[in-house]
Design an enzyme around this catalytic site. Structure first.
Site, PDB file in Angstrom:
ATOM      1  N   ARG A  77       0.803 -10.827  -9.153  1.00 51.28           N
ATOM      2  CA  ARG A  77      -0.511 -10.943  -8.520  1.00 51.28           C
ATOM      3  C   ARG A  77      -1.587 -11.452  -9.472  1.00 51.28           C
ATOM      4  NH1 ARG A  77      -2.750  -5.931  -5.630  1.00 51.28           N
ATOM      5  NH2 ARG A  77      -1.834  -4.710  -7.309  1.00 51.28           N
ATOM      6  N   TYR A  78      -1.390 -11.263 -10.758  1.00 47.35           N
ATOM      7  CA  TYR A  78      -2.382 -11.658 -11.753  1.00 47.35           C
ATOM      8  C   TYR A  78      -1.753 -12.688 -12.685  1.00 47.35           C
ATOM      9  CZ  TYR A  78      -4.444  -7.212 -10.227  1.00 47.35           C
ATOM     10  OH  TYR A  78      -4.960  -6.184  -9.481  1.00 47.35           O
ATOM     11  N   ARG A 128       0.147 -11.244 -16.089  1.00 51.11           N
ATOM     12  CA  ARG A 128       1.039 -10.094 -16.068  1.00 51.11           C
ATOM     13  C   ARG A 128       1.751 -10.001 -14.728  1.00 51.11           C
ATOM     14  NH1 ARG A 128      -4.154  -9.209 -15.593  1.00 51.11           N
ATOM     15  NH2 ARG A 128      -5.068  -7.622 -14.234  1.00 51.11           N
ATOM     16  N   CYS A 163      12.596   7.658  -7.449  1.00 56.42           N
ATOM     17  CA  CYS A 163      11.683   8.462  -8.255  1.00 56.42           C
ATOM     18  C   CYS A 163      12.290   9.843  -8.475  1.00 56.42           C
ATOM     19  CB  CYS A 163      10.329   8.630  -7.557  1.00 56.42           C
ATOM     20  SG  CYS A 163       9.396   7.091  -7.336  1.00 56.42           S
ATOM     21  N   CYS A 204       5.741  11.421  -4.166  1.00 55.71           N
ATOM     22  CA  CYS A 204       4.371  11.810  -3.843  1.00 55.71           C
ATOM     23  C   CYS A 204       4.123  11.568  -2.360  1.00 55.71           C
ATOM     24  CB  CYS A 204       3.383  10.993  -4.665  1.00 55.71           C
ATOM     25  SG  CYS A 204       3.670  11.028  -6.439  1.00 55.71           S
ATOM     26  N   CYS A 244       2.134   8.243  -1.605  1.00 53.43           N
ATOM     27  CA  CYS A 244       2.617   7.030  -2.286  1.00 53.43           C
ATOM     28  C   CYS A 244       2.282   5.763  -1.502  1.00 53.43           C
ATOM     29  CB  CYS A 244       4.123   7.132  -2.479  1.00 53.43           C
ATOM     30  SG  CYS A 244       4.859   5.668  -3.255  1.00 53.43           S
ATOM     31  N   ARG A 246       3.742   3.001  -1.929  1.00 56.07           N
ATOM     32  CA  ARG A 246       4.995   2.281  -1.680  1.00 56.07           C
ATOM     33  C   ARG A 246       5.977   3.170  -0.913  1.00 56.07           C
ATOM     34  NH1 ARG A 246       4.695   0.012  -7.474  1.00 56.07           N
ATOM     35  NH2 ARG A 246       3.692  -1.997  -7.161  1.00 56.07           N
ATOM     36  N   ASP A 252      -4.994   4.322  -1.497  1.00 55.94           N
ATOM     37  CA  ASP A 252      -4.613   3.117  -0.763  1.00 55.94           C
ATOM     38  C   ASP A 252      -4.363   3.441   0.709  1.00 55.94           C
ATOM     39  OD1 ASP A 252      -4.603   1.200  -2.928  1.00 55.94           O
ATOM     40  OD2 ASP A 252      -2.846   2.250  -3.696  1.00 55.94           O
ATOM     41  N   ASP A 254      -7.835  -1.004  -5.164  1.00 55.63           N
ATOM     42  CA  ASP A 254      -6.895  -2.114  -5.013  1.00 55.63           C
ATOM     43  C   ASP A 254      -7.164  -2.709  -3.633  1.00 55.63           C
ATOM     44  OD1 ASP A 254      -4.798  -3.829  -5.636  1.00 55.63           O
ATOM     45  OD2 ASP A 254      -3.591  -2.209  -6.463  1.00 55.63           O
ATOM     46  N   LYS A 282      -7.200  -5.400  -8.113  1.00 57.41           N
ATOM     47  CA  LYS A 282      -8.021  -4.223  -8.391  1.00 57.41           C
ATOM     48  C   LYS A 282      -9.413  -4.641  -8.857  1.00 57.41           C
ATOM     49  CE  LYS A 282      -4.179  -1.386 -10.122  1.00 57.41           C
ATOM     50  NZ  LYS A 282      -3.219  -2.505 -10.284  1.00 57.41           N
TER      51      LYS A 282
END
Length: 345
Positions: free
Chosen positions: A89-90, A93, A102, A106, A109, A111, A272, A309, A316
């Site tokens: 996206r950037y 990076r 995981c 969470c 989350c 995702r 999010d 974001d 972000k």
């Protein structure tokens, strides 16, 4: 409890949820992955319906309530994924998502549609080859961020191999790993795992996700010390969560706990727009007021950057409070002062 609890039935058996909630929570678990490590289970106060650790990790009926604007891919991973496993996206990076598993899941989350046993899984060898070839072919990529999922659930052998291959890409200078493992499964941060995170010729950073000061237990702090003492600087990532850390004293205590553990506070994420997470989200104005409460009252080392974001993959941006309006600047107590200072003519 010595094992990870992976179903509402197991959570009920451990006394963490009431048996009369099982039917509803089985429906939640059928849609979103459940896993609670023994370290996290031991932190939960099952008698407190508002326990901030329980809110983060135990399934809730509210997760099936999808609000307008929520999306399966709220920050646009898919739109910016040129090859499997890479999100770019950037310009300088990219993310390398080695796995979508995981240690614990969470409940907020972003995702949540991609992780867990029913998610996108772990990159196959051919997909990893293609992802690394993409990174090697883009000289503008200066930093690679290993995320997922949680890369530290992979074996030291596999992580060491990925690091070895990243070390061979000259234009990559920085490797960052995003993880919850040191807090949720500190015993997994063995010396063998720490050694596997070294990447010859690269600067390696580890970003720890934690949202409440109770997560920084003595065992978690010791796990982080093993990383820092090995020369791996650490940063923090925190999600602003209603009922968990939307209080200046709690948020400040968390930031102090990071700093005491030699972890530099980095990002405070606004929640999010992931499906079924509306009960966790504050407003931006509430987040800004929390940041104002930290400024001037807690050490400068304890100040994260409050970020949003932008939905759809636009990136972000900082959304913290503003102190200067072009004519006056506010001090931490809210008093306005002319700036530049007015002078007598």
């Amino acid at each position: 409890m010595s094992k990870t609890l992976r179903s509402p039935q197991e959570l009920a058996g451990a006394g963490l949820i009431a048996p009369d909630r099982l039917a509803d929570l089985e429906r939640v678990a059928a849609q979103y992955a459940v896993a609670v490590t023994s370290d996290i289970a031991e932190l939960i106060d099952a008698a407190d319906p508002y326990d901030p650790i329980a809110l983060q990790f135990l399934p809730q009926e509210a997760e099936l309530d999808v609000q307008p604007g929520e999306s399966d891919d709220p920050i646009g991973d898919e739109a910016h994924s040129p090859v499997e496993g890479v999100v770019h996206r950037y310009p300088d990076r990219c993310l390398l998502k080695l796995t979508h598993a995981c240690a614990t899941y969470c409940r907020f989350c972003f995702r949540r549609e991609m992780v867990g046993p029913g998610g996108l899984g772990t990159l196959a060898p051919q997909a990893l080859d293609a992802a690394l070839a993409y990174i090697a072919g883009r000289s503008e990529i200066w930093e690679v961020i290993l995320t997922g999922g949680d890369p530290l659930v992979l074996s030291p052998r596999r992580l060491a191999e990925v690091m070895r291959r990243l070390a061979e890409i000259d234009h990559v200078k920085v490797v960052r790993l995003h993880t919850r493992v040191p807090a949720v499964d500190p015993a997994a941060v063995t010396l063998e795992l720490v050694a596997a995170l070294k990447c010859a010729g690269k600067a390696v950073y580890v970003a720890l996700h934690a949202n409440h000061p109770r997560e920084l237990t003595p065992a978690a702090r010791a796990a982080c010390a093993r990383l820092v003492d090995a020369g791996l600087p650490m940063l923090s990532q925190t999600v602003l969560l209603k009922g968990v850390n939307d209080d200046p004293q709690v948020l400040g205590a968390l930031m102090r706990a990071f700093v005491e553990t030699r972890i530099k506070p980095y990002y405070l994420h606004h929640g999010d727009l992931a499906p079924g997470t509306g009960h966790f989200r504050t407003t931006l104005a509430q987040g800004q007021e929390l940041m104002r409460a930290l400024r001037g009252r807690w050490s400068g080392l304890c100040q994260p950057t409050y970020v949003l974001d932008i939905p759809g993959g636009q990136g972000k941006v900082p959304v913290g409070p503003q102190y200067w309006d072009g004519e006056t600047v506010q001090d931490p107590n809210g008093q306005a002062h002319a700036y530049p200072p007015r002078t007598e003519s």
